[in-house]
Enzyme design. Structure first.
Site, PDB file in Angstrom:
ATOM      1  CG  ASP A 317      -5.898   0.756  -1.088  1.00 49.15           C
ATOM      2  OD1 ASP A 317      -5.440  -0.229  -0.502  1.00 49.15           O
ATOM      3  OD2 ASP A 317      -5.654   1.023  -2.273  1.00 49.15           O
ATOM      4  CE1 TYR A 401       2.227   2.890  -5.829  1.00 48.33           C
ATOM      5  CE2 TYR A 401       0.927   0.920  -6.123  1.00 48.33           C
ATOM      6  CZ  TYR A 401       1.766   1.885  -6.635  1.00 48.33           C
ATOM      7  OH  TYR A 401       2.124   1.852  -7.951  1.00 48.33           O
TER       8      TYR A 401
HETATM    9  N1  ABN Z   1      -3.401  -2.227  -1.353  1.00 52.26           N
HETATM   10  C1  ABN Z   1      -4.029  -3.321  -0.744  1.00 52.26           C
HETATM   11  C2  ABN Z   1      -3.729  -3.446   0.715  1.00 52.26           C
HETATM   12  C3  ABN Z   1      -3.899  -2.360   1.540  1.00 52.26           C
HETATM   13  C4  ABN Z   1      -3.617  -2.477   2.876  1.00 52.26           C
HETATM   14  C5  ABN Z   1      -3.179  -3.695   3.367  1.00 52.26           C
HETATM   15  C6  ABN Z   1      -3.028  -4.776   2.534  1.00 52.26           C
HETATM   16  C7  ABN Z   1      -3.305  -4.637   1.191  1.00 52.26           C
HETATM   17 CU    CU Z   2       0.805   2.756  -9.098  1.00 49.95          CU
END
Ligand code: ABN
Ligand code: CU
Length: 676
Positions: A317, A401
């Protein structure tokens, strides 16, 4: 980033680019590229001055041969992508000279994806006829109810294209929880050509169905969906008041002072918040440098499901999306409560125009319970001091998330970094009769939350009382002398065993709970007068899981930085990202970043070093993590260890019933009535 309240007349060399600087840099680049308009601006960010130059500027080292620079030119590092060819251009712009000073063309590399590319990808994917046809096969005809989260593919056998795999979901209303309705296919999309290349339909594992019926039952968490009646009625307000204001101050937009701590705050599209030039004022008023630069430099979220297309889920990320790019605009009174100092962030969009994130960084103080207490059991005299911490945070949304990213500074010299993982589990659909074990948990009928890890890498460039530091590993072990030996007569003996790392190879180490392993950054030129040891700060990252995917796997080879708990490298201005600068679609065989930089053995003793401290969580989802996940935390802590002459917090004045406005709980409803 600019202070909400005051304008910055002359930037500090580490200040992030202002909106005006972004505009000027983009204009200089446009002029240089002339008629050629076949490109997008991927990022425009500060090119940080070399550390050596900054140390002179700060007065943190003196040099008889080099004068202290009074000003440092403002430079911009720009990454452009040609469309549709995908050729990447790296350009340096010197704003003081209004000139492009370097221009490299880079083939076969993919820079960090930004939010504008993601939104564009979603629009294009949902217009694609094959995607619509797949949706029809699942009984979905209204494409306005379909959503696509564009994820990096990790690594793909298709070379030379800028790819995303879209994870698709349905919504029953525009603000429905889409992760309750996952679809069973992933389009593969080329960001530069703006084309869907392929569609991968996931296969059922142990099911009599070929395709699932998409679960459309709602699993809401927004209060407006739950309804007023479902909300608890027995919560009385807690108000945080600071009647005399806050104890921190922000100078020139980015220079933060709080009690004995001083630091500079910066922000960029990739790492988000960066803490620079951190120092603590000792009892005798000496300003003692502690850290030159600190940031969350990379992370990886490997998923455990071995089947296509889910075996391509391995989110970096930081390097793939950018923590700055993903940063929220914060809301007073809920994300942060009390008296809050906010800083705005300014990044750039695909046209090279400034993009503002108001209230991106939150600065506030928190009471954290007791700092220390002692009662004299004979006299009954007690002394307690309450602990307060300075919190500097931002929150990022990485599709499903959300991560709260918190730096804490305490009055006793402790530095903590905490990640609060929340938001929504990444879910996949199951057929009506299918199970998820052993790779996931069924959190609602047909909704599989796959097992995964969240592993983070903190880059800490220390500066303990000077630029030359070392790192020691400290294990606490039972004496190896037998019981009855004169030096272990009743067998109780244990002690710390300290090993100072000489080389990058020795310093590649794992956490050890059994040995209560910690590491210590030390300055071997400065011996503590009482402890007779080098002054130090110990580093802790407990409990840290190992990277579970196997050596040889795509994710292991790309995220090798996460295969050790600690790495130590000699300082190098160019080494900022432990998974490599171009980690998007990085080749596993290249082992970019830390493994590449440490291929040759190098000295890390009593020299200018960087520590890479990793931490994280292995997440086996619980049903209670759905539909929205209560916060799960992990992080690291640095504590002075034989650095000061005593507890640096002993000068905290006592707090009283008056100063804290404390009162007995309501007699009628609580403890005193029951004599508790
Ligand atoms: N967790 C992967 C992700 C992050 C930001 C945008 C799309 C996907
Ligand atoms: Cu998790």
């Amino acid at each position: 980033m600019s202070s909400s309240s005051s304008a910055t007349p002359k930037p500090h060399p580490l200040d992030p680019l202002s909106a005006d600087e972004i505009r000027r840099a983009a204009a200089i680049i446009r002029e240089k590229r002339g008629q050629d308009t076949s490109y997008v601006f991927n990022s425009l960010t500060l090119k940080e001055p070399a550390k050596q130059q900054m140390m002179l500027y700060l007065g943190w080292v003196n040099s008889s041969s080099q004068p202290k620079p009074v000003t440092i030119d403002r430079e911009v590092f720009a990454v452009l992508i040609d469309r549709p060819s995908g050729l990447v251009h790296e350009m340096t712009v010197n704003l003081d000279k209004s000139a492009v000073t370097s221009w490299n063309k880079v083939e076969g590399r993919q820079p960090t994806i930004n939010i504008f590319e993601m939104l564009e990808a979603e629009r294009e994917i949902l217009k694609d006829e094959r995607v619509k046809d797949q949706c029809r096969q699942l009984g979905i005809t209204d494409m306005s109810m379909v959503y696509a989260d564009p994820w990096g593919v990790g690594y793909h056998e298709i070379k030379g294209k800028r790819l995303v795999q879209a994870l698709l979901y349905a919504r029953t209303s525009p603000d429905d929880n889409q992760y309750a309705h996952p679809l069973d296919f992933n389009p593969l999309y080329d960001l530069n050509a703006k084309k869907v290349l392929d569609i991968v339909v996931s296969k059922r594992r142990n099911s009599s169905f070929e395709r699932p019926v998409i679960p459309m039952a709602n699993h809401h968490f927004l209060p407006e969906h739950l309804g007023e009646d479902r909300l608890r009625k027995d919560i009385k307000p807690i108000e945080i008041t600071q009647p005399q204001g806050v104890s921190f101050s922000i100078r020139d937009g980015h220079q933060l002072h709080w009690q004995k701590w001083d630091m500079h705050l910066s922000f960029n599209y990739r790492e988000g918040l960066v803490i620079n030039n951190l120092s603590y004022r000792d009892m005798d008023s000496t300003v003692r440098p502690i850290i030159y630069r600190m940031s969350l430099a990379e992370m990886v979220v490997p998923y455990a499901n071995p089947y296509k297309p889910y075996n391509h889920k391995m989110a970096f990320d930081v390097g793939e999306y950018g923590l700055g790019n993903l940063t929220n605009s914060l809301e007073l009174g809920c994300d942060c409560v009390g008296k809050i100092g906010y800083l705005d962030a300014v990044l750039s969009d695909l046209n090279g125009d400034p993009w503002h994130i108001p209230n991106a960084i939150c600065i506030h103080e928190e009471d954290t319970g007791l700092l220390f207490k002692h009662s004299d059991y004979r006299t009954g005299k007690a002394h307690s001091a309450r602990s307060r911490r300075l919190v500097i945070s931002h929150i990022v949304t990485a599709a499903n998330y959300d991560y709260g990213l918190y730096y804490y500074f305490y009055q006793d010299g402790t530095i903590q970094y905490e990640v609060k993982a929340t938001g929504e589990l990444n879910t996949q659909v199951l057929a009506e009769d299918e199970d998820a074990a052993p790779y996931g948990t069924i959190v609602a009928p047909q909704v599989d939350a796959q097992h995964h890890q969240h592993l983070f890498s903190m880059r800490i460039d220390p500066m303990l009382d000077g630029p030359n530091n070392s790192v020691a590993e400290v294990d606490v072990v039972a004496s190896d002398l037998p019981v009855g030996h004169p030096h272990n007569s009743v067998g109780n003996s244990f002690y710390p065993v300290t090993k100072v790392f000489n080389t990058t190879d020795e310093a590649k180490t794992m956490a050890s709970v059994e040995r209560h392993r910690t590491w210590k950054i030390i300055n071997e030129s400065k011996i503590h007068p009482y402890a007779k040891q080098p002054v130090g700060f110990k580093m802790m990252a407990h409990p840290t899981p190992p990277l579970l995917p196997k050596p040889g796997s795509i994710v292991y080879e790309r995220a090798m930085f996460a295969s050790k708990t600690l790495w130590v490298t000699p300082h190098n201005d160019k080494q900022l990202y432990p998974g490599g600068f171009y980690c998007y679609q990085s080749e596993p065989s290249e082992n970019l970043g830390l493994p590449q930089w440490t291929k040759e053995t190098q000295n890390v003793r009593d020299t200018d070093i960087v520590c890479w401290l990793n931490f994280g969580i292995t997440h086996i989802p619980r049903v209670e993590d759905f539909p929205i996940m209560p916060i799960e935390t992990c992080g690291i802590m640095l504590k002075p260890a034989n650095f000061f002459l005593c507890n640096p917090g002993i000068d905290i004045p006592p707090s009283t019933r008056q100063s804290t406005k404390s009162a007995y709980a309501n007699d009628a409803t609580c403890c005193r009535k029951n004599n508790l």
